[in-house]
Design a protein around this motif. Structure first.
Motif, PDB file in Angstrom:
ATOM      1  N   HIS A 165       3.425   3.307 -12.467  1.00  0.00           N
ATOM      2  CA  HIS A 165       2.043   3.003 -12.080  1.00  0.00           C
ATOM      3  C   HIS A 165       1.961   2.406 -10.684  1.00  0.00           C
ATOM      4  O   HIS A 165       0.982   1.753 -10.342  1.00  0.00           O
ATOM      5  CB  HIS A 165       1.404   2.048 -13.097  1.00  0.00           C
ATOM      6  CG  HIS A 165       1.018   2.716 -14.372  1.00  0.00           C
ATOM      7  ND1 HIS A 165       1.930   3.033 -15.350  1.00  0.00           N
ATOM      8  CD2 HIS A 165      -0.181   3.157 -14.831  1.00  0.00           C
ATOM      9  CE1 HIS A 165       1.306   3.622 -16.357  1.00  0.00           C
ATOM     10  NE2 HIS A 165       0.037   3.709 -16.067  1.00  0.00           N
ATOM     11  N   LEU A 166       2.965   2.666  -9.853  1.00  0.00           N
ATOM     12  CA  LEU A 166       2.950   2.175  -8.485  1.00  0.00           C
ATOM     13  C   LEU A 166       2.924   3.352  -7.521  1.00  0.00           C
ATOM     14  O   LEU A 166       3.843   4.180  -7.512  1.00  0.00           O
ATOM     15  CB  LEU A 166       4.169   1.296  -8.217  1.00  0.00           C
ATOM     16  CG  LEU A 166       4.215  -0.032  -8.974  1.00  0.00           C
ATOM     17  CD1 LEU A 166       5.562  -0.722  -8.753  1.00  0.00           C
ATOM     18  CD2 LEU A 166       3.068  -0.952  -8.543  1.00  0.00           C
ATOM     19  N   THR A 167       1.868   3.440  -6.740  1.00  0.00           N
ATOM     20  CA  THR A 167       1.743   4.499  -5.743  1.00  0.00           C
ATOM     21  C   THR A 167       1.813   3.873  -4.350  1.00  0.00           C
ATOM     22  O   THR A 167       1.919   2.661  -4.199  1.00  0.00           O
ATOM     23  CB  THR A 167       0.414   5.260  -5.901  1.00  0.00           C
ATOM     24  OG1 THR A 167      -0.676   4.395  -5.530  1.00  0.00           O
ATOM     25  CG2 THR A 167       0.227   5.739  -7.335  1.00  0.00           C
ATOM     26  N   ASP A 168       1.741   4.720  -3.316  1.00  0.00           N
ATOM     27  CA  ASP A 168       1.850   4.244  -1.939  1.00  0.00           C
ATOM     28  C   ASP A 168       0.474   4.182  -1.278  1.00  0.00           C
ATOM     29  O   ASP A 168      -0.394   5.030  -1.541  1.00  0.00           O
ATOM     30  CB  ASP A 168       2.762   5.171  -1.141  1.00  0.00           C
ATOM     31  CG  ASP A 168       4.191   5.167  -1.667  1.00  0.00           C
ATOM     32  OD1 ASP A 168       5.005   4.420  -1.121  1.00  0.00           O
ATOM     33  OD2 ASP A 168       4.473   5.900  -2.643  1.00  0.00           O
ATOM     34  N   TYR A 169       0.301   3.186  -0.412  1.00  0.00           N
ATOM     35  CA  TYR A 169      -0.939   3.106   0.370  1.00  0.00           C
ATOM     36  C   TYR A 169      -0.642   2.549   1.754  1.00  0.00           C
ATOM     37  O   TYR A 169       0.374   1.892   1.985  1.00  0.00           O
ATOM     38  CB  TYR A 169      -1.979   2.234  -0.336  1.00  0.00           C
ATOM     39  CG  TYR A 169      -1.810   0.748  -0.096  1.00  0.00           C
ATOM     40  CD1 TYR A 169      -2.472   0.103   0.952  1.00  0.00           C
ATOM     41  CD2 TYR A 169      -0.982  -0.024  -0.911  1.00  0.00           C
ATOM     42  CE1 TYR A 169      -2.310  -1.257   1.184  1.00  0.00           C
ATOM     43  CE2 TYR A 169      -0.823  -1.383  -0.692  1.00  0.00           C
ATOM     44  CZ  TYR A 169      -1.486  -2.002   0.358  1.00  0.00           C
ATOM     45  OH  TYR A 169      -1.319  -3.339   0.596  1.00  0.00           O
ATOM     46  N   PHE A 170      -1.539   2.829   2.704  1.00  0.00           N
ATOM     47  CA  PHE A 170      -1.487   2.183   4.018  1.00  0.00           C
ATOM     48  C   PHE A 170      -2.892   2.127   4.600  1.00  0.00           C
ATOM     49  O   PHE A 170      -3.788   2.873   4.201  1.00  0.00           O
ATOM     50  CB  PHE A 170      -0.529   2.900   4.984  1.00  0.00           C
ATOM     51  CG  PHE A 170      -0.943   4.298   5.370  1.00  0.00           C
ATOM     52  CD1 PHE A 170      -1.933   4.533   6.329  1.00  0.00           C
ATOM     53  CD2 PHE A 170      -0.334   5.405   4.782  1.00  0.00           C
ATOM     54  CE1 PHE A 170      -2.300   5.828   6.683  1.00  0.00           C
ATOM     55  CE2 PHE A 170      -0.696   6.703   5.140  1.00  0.00           C
ATOM     56  CZ  PHE A 170      -1.683   6.916   6.095  1.00  0.00           C
ATOM     57  N   ILE A 171      -3.099   1.176   5.506  1.00  0.00           N
ATOM     58  CA  ILE A 171      -4.359   1.045   6.237  1.00  0.00           C
ATOM     59  C   ILE A 171      -4.011   1.111   7.716  1.00  0.00           C
ATOM     60  O   ILE A 171      -3.213   0.307   8.224  1.00  0.00           O
ATOM     61  CB  ILE A 171      -5.073  -0.275   5.887  1.00  0.00           C
ATOM     62  CG1 ILE A 171      -5.360  -0.331   4.383  1.00  0.00           C
ATOM     63  CG2 ILE A 171      -6.367  -0.422   6.682  1.00  0.00           C
ATOM     64  CD1 ILE A 171      -5.929  -1.665   3.916  1.00  0.00           C
ATOM     65  N   TRP A 172      -4.612   2.071   8.411  1.00  0.00           N
ATOM     66  CA  TRP A 172      -4.223   2.391   9.801  1.00  0.00           C
ATOM     67  C   TRP A 172      -5.475   2.497  10.660  1.00  0.00           C
ATOM     68  O   TRP A 172      -6.520   3.000  10.203  1.00  0.00           O
ATOM     69  CB  TRP A 172      -3.458   3.711   9.797  1.00  0.00           C
ATOM     70  CG  TRP A 172      -3.174   4.324  11.138  1.00  0.00           C
ATOM     71  CD1 TRP A 172      -2.048   4.161  11.893  1.00  0.00           C
ATOM     72  CD2 TRP A 172      -4.020   5.221  11.876  1.00  0.00           C
ATOM     73  NE1 TRP A 172      -2.133   4.897  13.051  1.00  0.00           N
ATOM     74  CE2 TRP A 172      -3.344   5.556  13.063  1.00  0.00           C
ATOM     75  CE3 TRP A 172      -5.286   5.761  11.644  1.00  0.00           C
ATOM     76  CZ2 TRP A 172      -3.898   6.420  14.029  1.00  0.00           C
ATOM     77  CZ3 TRP A 172      -5.837   6.607  12.596  1.00  0.00           C
ATOM     78  CH2 TRP A 172      -5.144   6.939  13.770  1.00  0.00           C
ATOM     79  N   SER A 173      -5.368   2.030  11.919  1.00  0.00           N
ATOM     80  CA  SER A 173      -6.482   2.138  12.860  1.00  0.00           C
ATOM     81  C   SER A 173      -6.046   2.900  14.102  1.00  0.00           C
ATOM     82  O   SER A 173      -4.891   2.785  14.547  1.00  0.00           O
ATOM     83  CB  SER A 173      -6.988   0.746  13.265  1.00  0.00           C
ATOM     84  OG  SER A 173      -7.451   0.036  12.132  1.00  0.00           O
ATOM     85  N   ASN A 174      -6.970   3.684  14.676  1.00  0.00           N
ATOM     86  CA  ASN A 174      -6.614   4.543  15.809  1.00  0.00           C
ATOM     87  C   ASN A 174      -6.607   3.774  17.135  1.00  0.00           C
ATOM     88  O   ASN A 174      -6.886   2.570  17.188  1.00  0.00           O
ATOM     89  CB  ASN A 174      -7.543   5.756  15.875  1.00  0.00           C
ATOM     90  CG  ASN A 174      -8.968   5.387  16.286  1.00  0.00           C
ATOM     91  OD1 ASN A 174      -9.348   4.216  16.279  1.00  0.00           O
ATOM     92  ND2 ASN A 174      -9.762   6.393  16.641  1.00  0.00           N
ATOM     93  N   VAL A 192      -0.940  -0.942 -18.743  1.00  0.00           N
ATOM     94  CA  VAL A 192      -0.461   0.362 -18.302  1.00  0.00           C
ATOM     95  C   VAL A 192       0.368   1.027 -19.400  1.00  0.00           C
ATOM     96  O   VAL A 192       0.988   0.352 -20.222  1.00  0.00           O
ATOM     97  CB  VAL A 192       0.382   0.249 -17.012  1.00  0.00           C
ATOM     98  CG1 VAL A 192      -0.462  -0.312 -15.886  1.00  0.00           C
ATOM     99  CG2 VAL A 192       1.615  -0.620 -17.230  1.00  0.00           C
ATOM    100  N   VAL A 193       0.334   2.353 -19.413  1.00  0.00           N
ATOM    101  CA  VAL A 193       1.137   3.124 -20.374  1.00  0.00           C
ATOM    102  C   VAL A 193       1.832   4.237 -19.614  1.00  0.00           C
ATOM    103  O   VAL A 193       1.304   4.757 -18.636  1.00  0.00           O
ATOM    104  CB  VAL A 193       0.261   3.723 -21.497  1.00  0.00           C
ATOM    105  CG1 VAL A 193      -0.272   2.623 -22.399  1.00  0.00           C
ATOM    106  CG2 VAL A 193      -0.895   4.540 -20.919  1.00  0.00           C
TER     107      VAL A 193
END
Length: 700
Positions: free
Chosen positions: A569-578, A635-636
């Motif tokens: 139940h762990l995915t990847d994320y990011f927050i990016w600015s141009n 979570v399951v």
């Protein structure tokens, strides 16, 4: 025994009838006695069953046929499919029959006329079926409880929503109604009783029988309707026990599979949340004031406005690093660019409430800042059970002002999770998809994949960003990496093996699915790199919040071990600015890499990276995230169904990804969790006291 004696009648009525017959010629009297003979009760019983089944067939017709031509065969096929399921232990056919029968009995007792009640039932069923067909043709969505509000307040606007072919459907429905009423009238004419249900009883007793005959089934139906949406209630147990399997991602399929009546009643009164202790205007004013003070404190150190930038939420379907799954090893990295980028900007792992599904729930949390943790376990899909009837629907995109600044893009059917309807309610001016009034511009696919590629979706997104010089909010939901994974890609050089520390060997089928999935990850990685490079060339500030919604449901071996539940139940994320953002003082250089999160916190994290001032609501989310990094329902490690939120304790993670116990939290953190429930209840189920405050308003 003579015909007159075969069916007993009241003495007075019998005497009058005999006197009248004696005035007729012998042949006429004989015909009169034959044609006016009351029907036996067994004939009524057969007619009751036939009308009951016919009403269900008509209702199924409304949700089954897909063209403007009336096809009786499609309705019969759908009905027969339900009947065939009984051989497999699924009795949803009988459930629908019983519900219609209860309504039928109410009509019988209320009218005291079998044939009048039969005509009314068939007329109403035909009208509903026609309305279902017209709505499905226009929006691929069945009639929902929220449509009853529309019917009451906007009746005059209904004609503007009718699709092509509506006159044919309405004409055919009218013909069915005329025929049904005519048949009932003829039967009543040849029935000496005229279908009267209470025949022999004296007037007071007959009236009492009819009142009881209305109240008992009405109370039964009402009790079922009020309880079927609540987990472990008697209505819930009856419905599930007879084979009702909710398919709420697609309302049309749900109605076809379980019957339109069962599908509708299940959503009529869902249990959303328990009212928190102390809820009221005074308490909500207190909460609003507390976080207005927190916002003022946060805003002292911030000098930007959130809505001066364009913010793009990219929900990347099933995106998650497969090498992080226990027991899986690949011959090369499927996401080198995103892995590098995550070390340079706000990023980390997102705790997902879904596995192999549940996309819309993650989407809902990201757009609203609300959490599935706070909902009752009976509620499984806010898009179907909360938004349609909500009076107030504050969402992240609304911070950007008028709907013209909010755009949604999804290269798939807009009917899934009723997105087209829900996005309109959330304040989006356009929702671009493969069908509907707004068609997404780029629809290219890769090799044998049935889904639009991420590269094409990004191209459509870039077009929308370049169209306007104003700041926007864009919600992008991709489809490239959706299940299943059937060896779609021609040049796939990925190899999947069991890792050295694996406790069980993967099957060949699992490895083949993983090969295709890994290639899809690589293609997403490459497309995302190009997408961000294109955004870097745009001369206006843009911030991207990218996240995978859930892992694909293909990890059978890892899923067999319950100790892997959190890892699945762990995915990847990011927050990016141009670069244009950097000119305005926003930098991607950050110490916030490898931060755990959940989608309800994303807008607060984006504001933090952009050094943007916050509303009291965003201040609350900002402060809560410093205390609880991520939060989700239990979570399951199996694909979650649509019956309920899984049982167990909510999952809370600290900044290091370690589970937290609510009992071990300090008083301030527990207070914030209570405040969260108050805020969420006020928005989704309460009296909307916060709407009258500045709780959701960004500072000038």
């Amino acid at each position: 025994m003579s015909d007159d004696q075969s069916v007993p009648t009241p003495h007075a009525d019998q005497h009058v009838e005999e006197l009248y017959i004696r005035t007729l010629e012998p042949e006429e009297a004989r015909d009169r006695k034959c044609t006016r003979r009351p029907w036996p009760w067994w004939a009524y019983a057969i007619a009751f069953i036939l009308v009951d089944i016919l009403a269900l067939a008509i209702l199924q017709q409304g949700v089954t046929q897909t063209s403007t031509r009336i096809q009786l065969s499609s309705s019969l096929d759908s009905l027969w499919t339900m009947v065939e399921k009984m051989g497999q232990g699924n009795f949803v056919f009988l459930l629908n029959i019983v519900i219609i029968a209860i309504i039928y009995v109410i009509l019988l007792m209320a009218t005291n006329r079998f044939w009048i009640a039969s005509g009314i039932l068939l007329t109403v069923a035909t009208g509903i079926a026609a309305a279902e067909h017209l709505k499905i043709s226009a929006r691929y969505e069945v009639i929902l409880p929220s449509d009853l509000n529309f019917l009451g307040s906007n009746t005059g606007d209904i004609m503007s929503f009718l699709p092509d072919g509506a006159p044919l459907v309405i004409g055919a429905a009218a013909a069915v109604i005329v025929v049904s009423v005519a048949v009932c009238a003829v039967c009543s004419h040849f029935d000496g009783r005229h279908g009267a249900m209470v025949w022999h009883a004296p007037r007071p007793l007959g009236a009492a029988i009819r009142v009881i005959g209305v109240l008992v089934p009405a109370l039964l139906l009402g009790g079922y309707t009020m309880s079927v949406g609540t987990v472990d209630s008697w209505g819930y147990q009856v419905s599930r026990g007879m084979g009702d399997i909710p398919s709420m991602w697609d309302s049309v399929y749900d109605a076809q599979r379980n019957g339109p009546l069962v599908s509708f009643l299940r959503q009529l009164d869902p249990k959303i949340m328990e009212q928190p202790e102390g809820y009221g205007k005074e308490k909500m004013d207190e909460v609003a004031a507390r976080y207005a003070k927190a916002a003022a404190s946060i805003n002292e150190d911030r000098d930007h406005t959130l809505t001066d930038s364009t913010v793009i939420y990219v929900l990347s379907e099933s995106f998650s690093d497969p090498t992080r799954v226990p027991g899986v090893e690949l011959n090369k990295d499927p996401m080198p660019f995103i892995r590098q980028l995550k070390g340079e900007t706000t990023s980390g792992l997102m705790l997902s409430s879904g596995y192999g599904g549940g996309t819309a729930n993650l989407e809902y949390m990201g757009l609203t800042g609300l959490s599935m943790v706070n909902f009752d376990e009976s509620l499984t899909s806010p898009y179907q059970q909360v938004l349609p009837t909500a009076c107030w629907t504050p969402s992240v995109n609304q911070l950007w002002g008028s709907p013209e600044h909010s755009i949604g893009l999804h290269p798939y059917e807009p009917s899934m999770y009723s997105r087209e309807t829900n996005y309109e309610k959330l304040g989006f001016s356009h929702f671009y998809a493969l069908e509907g009034k707004d068609i997404i511009s780029h629809q290219d696919k890769i090799d044998d994949s049935p889904y639009v590629s991420d590269e094409a979706t990004y191209e459509s997104t870039l077009e929308e960003v370049r169209k306007s010089e104003d700041s926007q909010f864009l919600q992008v939901i991709t489809m490239q990496n959706h299940m299943p994974y059937n060896d779609w890609y021609a040049d796939n050089d990925f190899e999947v093996t069991d890792s050295s520390d694996s406790t069980a060997a993967m099957t060949d089928t699992e490895k083949e699915s993983l090969r295709t999935y890994a290639k899809g990850m690589e293609l997403t990685d490459e497309a995302t790199k190009e997408f961000l490079e294109q955004l870097d060339g745009i001369d206006k500030p843009v911030t991207v919040v990218f996240y995978g919604d859930h892992l694909p449901g293909i990890y059978t071996t890892a899923g067999a071990d319950s100790s892997n539940s959190l890892a699945l139940h762990l995915t990847d994320y990011f927050i990016w600015s141009n670069k244009a953002s950097e000119k305005n003082g926003v930098s991607n250089t950050t110490d916030d890499s490898n931060v755990y999160s959940s989608p309800n916190f994303f807008i607060a994290q984006a504001a933090d990276q952009m050094h943007a001032k916050v509303s009291p609501y965003l201040a609350f989310l900002t402060e809560l995230h410093t205390r609880i990094a991520a939060m989700e329902p239990p979570v399951v490690n199996t694909i979650q169904g649509w019956d309920r939120i899984p049982e167990g304790q909510p999952i809370y993670l600290d900044a290091d990804g370690q589970p937290m116990s609510e009992a071990d939290m300090d008083a301030e953190t527990r207070q914030m969790l209570e405040d969260y429930k108050l805020i969420q209840y006020d928005i989704v189920a309460g009296d909307n006291y916060l709407k009258e405050t500045d709780f959701m308003t960004l500072p000038d």
